[in-house]
Motif scaffolding. Structure first.
Motif, PDB file in Angstrom:
ATOM      1  N   ALA A  98       0.824  -1.208   0.000  1.00  0.00           N
ATOM      2  CA  ALA A  98       0.000   0.000   0.000  1.00  0.00           C
ATOM      3  C   ALA A  98       0.857   1.256   0.000  1.00  0.00           C
ATOM      4  O   ALA A  98       0.572   2.219  -0.720  1.00  0.00           O
ATOM      5  CB  ALA A  98      -0.932  -0.012   1.217  1.00  0.00           C
ATOM      6  N   LEU A  99       1.942   1.259   0.778  1.00  0.00           N
ATOM      7  CA  LEU A  99       2.812   2.440   0.822  1.00  0.00           C
ATOM      8  C   LEU A  99       3.594   2.598  -0.480  1.00  0.00           C
ATOM      9  O   LEU A  99       3.852   3.725  -0.923  1.00  0.00           O
ATOM     10  CB  LEU A  99       3.772   2.332   2.013  1.00  0.00           C
ATOM     11  N   THR A 100       3.991   1.488  -1.100  1.00  0.00           N
ATOM     12  CA  THR A 100       4.700   1.576  -2.381  1.00  0.00           C
ATOM     13  C   THR A 100       3.800   2.144  -3.471  1.00  0.00           C
ATOM     14  O   THR A 100       4.255   2.909  -4.334  1.00  0.00           O
ATOM     15  CB  THR A 100       5.212   0.188  -2.789  1.00  0.00           C
ATOM     16  N   ALA A 101       2.513   1.779  -3.443  1.00  0.00           N
ATOM     17  CA  ALA A 101       1.580   2.333  -4.423  1.00  0.00           C
ATOM     18  C   ALA A 101       1.309   3.816  -4.183  1.00  0.00           C
ATOM     19  O   ALA A 101       0.940   4.542  -5.114  1.00  0.00           O
ATOM     20  CB  ALA A 101       0.261   1.552  -4.375  1.00  0.00           C
ATOM     21  N   ARG A 102       1.538   4.278  -2.959  1.00  0.00           N
ATOM     22  CA  ARG A 102       1.243   5.683  -2.625  1.00  0.00           C
ATOM     23  C   ARG A 102       2.444   6.584  -2.845  1.00  0.00           C
ATOM     24  O   ARG A 102       2.301   7.745  -3.253  1.00  0.00           O
ATOM     25  CB  ARG A 102       0.788   5.761  -1.150  1.00  0.00           C
ATOM     26  N   PHE A 103       3.662   6.099  -2.583  1.00  0.00           N
ATOM     27  CA  PHE A 103       4.852   6.938  -2.635  1.00  0.00           C
ATOM     28  C   PHE A 103       5.825   6.409  -3.696  1.00  0.00           C
ATOM     29  O   PHE A 103       5.717   5.270  -4.158  1.00  0.00           O
ATOM     30  CB  PHE A 103       5.551   6.995  -1.267  1.00  0.00           C
ATOM     31  N   ALA A 104       6.798   7.268  -4.040  1.00  0.00           N
ATOM     32  CA  ALA A 104       7.761   6.925  -5.095  1.00  0.00           C
ATOM     33  C   ALA A 104       8.870   6.007  -4.593  1.00  0.00           C
ATOM     34  O   ALA A 104       9.569   5.394  -5.391  1.00  0.00           O
ATOM     35  CB  ALA A 104       8.374   8.208  -5.667  1.00  0.00           C
ATOM     36  N   GLU A 105       9.088   5.924  -3.260  1.00  0.00           N
ATOM     37  CA  GLU A 105      10.131   5.044  -2.748  1.00  0.00           C
ATOM     38  C   GLU A 105       9.786   3.585  -3.056  1.00  0.00           C
ATOM     39  O   GLU A 105       8.622   3.190  -3.065  1.00  0.00           O
ATOM     40  CB  GLU A 105      10.298   5.225  -1.237  1.00  0.00           C
ATOM     41  N   GLY A 106      10.805   2.779  -3.289  1.00  0.00           N
ATOM     42  CA  GLY A 106      10.581   1.377  -3.610  1.00  0.00           C
ATOM     43  C   GLY A 106      10.299   0.532  -2.382  1.00  0.00           C
ATOM     44  O   GLY A 106      10.341   0.994  -1.235  1.00  0.00           O
ATOM     45  N   GLU A 107      10.027  -0.767  -2.634  1.00  0.00           N
ATOM     46  CA  GLU A 107       9.685  -1.680  -1.539  1.00  0.00           C
ATOM     47  C   GLU A 107      10.845  -1.840  -0.559  1.00  0.00           C
ATOM     48  O   GLU A 107      10.637  -1.934   0.653  1.00  0.00           O
ATOM     49  CB  GLU A 107       9.290  -3.045  -2.110  1.00  0.00           C
ATOM     50  N   THR A 108      12.080  -1.853  -1.080  1.00  0.00           N
ATOM     51  CA  THR A 108      13.232  -2.057  -0.200  1.00  0.00           C
ATOM     52  C   THR A 108      13.369  -0.915   0.796  1.00  0.00           C
ATOM     53  O   THR A 108      13.558  -1.139   2.005  1.00  0.00           O
ATOM     54  CB  THR A 108      14.509  -2.186  -1.038  1.00  0.00           C
ATOM     55  N   MET A 109      13.261   0.336   0.321  1.00  0.00           N
ATOM     56  CA  MET A 109      13.415   1.487   1.209  1.00  0.00           C
ATOM     57  C   MET A 109      12.255   1.570   2.201  1.00  0.00           C
ATOM     58  O   MET A 109      12.464   1.876   3.391  1.00  0.00           O
ATOM     59  CB  MET A 109      13.513   2.764   0.384  1.00  0.00           C
ATOM     60  N   ILE A 110      11.023   1.293   1.751  1.00  0.00           N
ATOM     61  CA  ILE A 110       9.872   1.364   2.651  1.00  0.00           C
ATOM     62  C   ILE A 110       9.939   0.252   3.690  1.00  0.00           C
ATOM     63  O   ILE A 110       9.647   0.470   4.877  1.00  0.00           O
ATOM     64  CB  ILE A 110       8.578   1.298   1.833  1.00  0.00           C
ATOM     65  N   ALA A 111      10.343  -0.950   3.279  1.00  0.00           N
ATOM     66  CA  ALA A 111      10.463  -2.048   4.249  1.00  0.00           C
ATOM     67  C   ALA A 111      11.517  -1.722   5.309  1.00  0.00           C
ATOM     68  O   ALA A 111      11.323  -1.990   6.504  1.00  0.00           O
ATOM     69  CB  ALA A 111      10.806  -3.349   3.527  1.00  0.00           C
ATOM     70  N   ALA A 112      12.643  -1.129   4.900  1.00  0.00           N
ATOM     71  CA  ALA A 112      13.677  -0.752   5.868  1.00  0.00           C
ATOM     72  C   ALA A 112      13.162   0.323   6.820  1.00  0.00           C
ATOM     73  O   ALA A 112      13.457   0.295   8.032  1.00  0.00           O
ATOM     74  CB  ALA A 112      14.926  -0.260   5.128  1.00  0.00           C
ATOM     75  N   ALA A 113      12.377   1.272   6.317  1.00  0.00           N
ATOM     76  CA  ALA A 113      11.839   2.325   7.186  1.00  0.00           C
ATOM     77  C   ALA A 113      10.855   1.753   8.206  1.00  0.00           C
ATOM     78  O   ALA A 113      10.852   2.152   9.379  1.00  0.00           O
ATOM     79  CB  ALA A 113      11.165   3.398   6.332  1.00  0.00           C
ATOM     80  N   LEU A 114      10.014   0.798   7.790  1.00  0.00           N
ATOM     81  CA  LEU A 114       9.085   0.168   8.726  1.00  0.00           C
ATOM     82  C   LEU A 114       9.828  -0.613   9.805  1.00  0.00           C
ATOM     83  O   LEU A 114       9.423  -0.625  10.972  1.00  0.00           O
ATOM     84  CB  LEU A 114       8.122  -0.749   7.968  1.00  0.00           C
ATOM     85  N   ARG A 115      10.934  -1.253   9.432  1.00  0.00           N
ATOM     86  CA  ARG A 115      11.728  -1.965  10.450  1.00  0.00           C
ATOM     87  C   ARG A 115      12.346  -0.981  11.442  1.00  0.00           C
ATOM     88  O   ARG A 115      12.460  -1.286  12.637  1.00  0.00           O
ATOM     89  CB  ARG A 115      12.814  -2.798   9.762  1.00  0.00           C
ATOM     90  N   GLU A 116      12.754   0.210  10.965  1.00  0.00           N
ATOM     91  CA  GLU A 116      13.274   1.225  11.894  1.00  0.00           C
ATOM     92  C   GLU A 116      12.194   1.637  12.895  1.00  0.00           C
ATOM     93  O   GLU A 116      12.464   1.766  14.106  1.00  0.00           O
ATOM     94  CB  GLU A 116      13.747   2.447  11.106  1.00  0.00           C
ATOM     95  N   LEU A 117      10.974   1.861  12.406  1.00  0.00           N
ATOM     96  CA  LEU A 117       9.890   2.241  13.311  1.00  0.00           C
ATOM     97  C   LEU A 117       9.586   1.123  14.307  1.00  0.00           C
ATOM     98  O   LEU A 117       9.263   1.396  15.475  1.00  0.00           O
ATOM     99  CB  LEU A 117       8.643   2.586  12.495  1.00  0.00           C
ATOM    100  N   GLU A 118       9.698  -0.132  13.872  1.00  0.00           N
ATOM    101  CA  GLU A 118       9.504  -1.250  14.800  1.00  0.00           C
ATOM    102  C   GLU A 118      10.606  -1.278  15.852  1.00  0.00           C
ATOM    103  O   GLU A 118      10.346  -1.497  17.038  1.00  0.00           O
ATOM    104  CB  GLU A 118       9.482  -2.562  14.019  1.00  0.00           C
ATOM    105  N   THR A 119      11.851  -1.040  15.425  1.00  0.00           N
ATOM    106  CA  THR A 119      12.975  -1.086  16.366  1.00  0.00           C
ATOM    107  C   THR A 119      12.834  -0.041  17.463  1.00  0.00           C
ATOM    108  O   THR A 119      13.158  -0.296  18.634  1.00  0.00           O
ATOM    109  CB  THR A 119      14.295  -0.870  15.599  1.00  0.00           C
TER     110      THR A 119
END
Length: 313
Positions: free
Chosen positions: A73-94
């Motif tokens: 859902a976030l990849t469809a909304r923003f220009a960042e790719g899946e790799t960058m968005i997945a890494a950002a979500l892991r940062e928020l989890e950490t």
């Protein structure tokens, strides 16, 4: 040429009380009557989060409950790719802002439950949780009075016959062909057995990659091509299981795509790695007439002495 927005900002600066700072940002704050979100500086100025993680955290906090905030859902909304968005979500989890768990519904379907906390530090200290639906709106006071610019004049309508034609992209445009599954030069029984075992073992390292027997049989030549090119099984396993989309809907398609796209080149041979041989340089000779040094495979006279000899002759 200055726009109306730039002119309005210039007028707003004249209404700021006190001297302006010599450098840095200057805030022109206008109260939001509706559609605003309170974001704590602990998130907006977090020194342990990347700018992408901070932006995604602010975006998730602004969404209503029940909104889709997965990687797709976030990849469809923003220009960042899946790799960058997945890494950002892991940062928020950490850092405690995000919690993602897998739960089974009453109908047996597995879903991902996402919980976002706007103040993880206060939650650890035992702070009270306020219901989102009845949260009181804060009273926002203006920092800088901003004059309201005059309304822009309405554009003159263009006659329909003078309007440029609108081109709508075709929904039936041909897609780029999918890369074929790589094939080994010779699929021996030993190579097929090793490739099948590697694919069947993927679920031990990534529980999402559960492949059916037919899928393993179909994808075995692709894994065999990797093994034939000297790829280590650990390297193949890492390429097939790292940064998977959550949740992966079609595990076999993911494995097939990565086997085709990430295929390494064949290992170079010893002759390819040998240094390039250069032609031997022509040796120096000493001219028998003038003792000048010149390059030639055989001793004799230099070019000038030979020219004088032919002129004398």
């Amino acid at each position: 040429m200055a726009t109306q927005h730039d002119i309005a900002l210039t007028h707003a600066l004249t209404g700021i009380p006190g001297p302006l700072p010599p450098s840095g940002v200057i805030h022109v704050a206008i109260p939001h009557p509706s559609r605003f979100t309170i974001v704590g500086n602990h998130l907006a100025q977090h020194d342990g989060l990347s700018l992408t993680a901070i932006g995604i955290g602010v975006h998730i906090q602004s969404l209503p409950a029940g909104s889709q905030v997965g990687i797709k859902a976030l990849t469809a909304r923003f220009a960042e790719g899946e790799t960058m968005i997945a890494a950002a979500l892991r940062e928020l989890e950490t850092h405690g802002y995000l919690l993602r768990t897998r739960e089974r519904l009453a109908n047996g379907r597995m879903v991902t439950r996402t919980v976002f906390c706007n103040q993880p530090g206060a939650l650890l200290r035992g702070g009270a949780v306020a219901p989102v639906a009845v949260a009181a709106k804060p009273v926002m006071t203006p920092v800088v009075p901003v004059p309201v610019p005059p309304p822009a004049p309405e554009p003159t309508p263009v006659p329909e016959e003078e309007r440029p034609p609108v081109r709508v992209p075709s929904r039936t445009a041909p897609k780029s062909p999918r890369r074929p599954l790589p094939q080994p030069r010779e699929l021996t029984p030993e190579l097929h057995r090793a490739a099948s075992a590697l694919l069947a073992d993927l679920r031990r390292h990534a529980p999402e990659l559960v492949l059916a027997e037919d899928d393993v049989e179909e994808l075995a030549p692709g894994a065999a091509a990797w093994l034939e090119r000297g790829a280590h099984p650990d390297a193949i396993r890492h390429a097939l299981t790292t940064e998977l989309p959550q949740p992966p809907k079609y595990p076999a398609k993911i494995v097939r795509h990565r086997l085709a796209v990430l295929l390494p080149p064949p290992l170079p041979g010893s002759s390819d790695l040998a240094p390039v041989r250069r032609a031997p340089a022509t040796p120096f000779q000493t001219c028998e007439g003038c003792d000048r040094a010149f390059r030639s495979p055989d001793p004799g006279h230099c070019r000038d002495c030979r020219a004088q000899y032919w002129e004398a002759a």
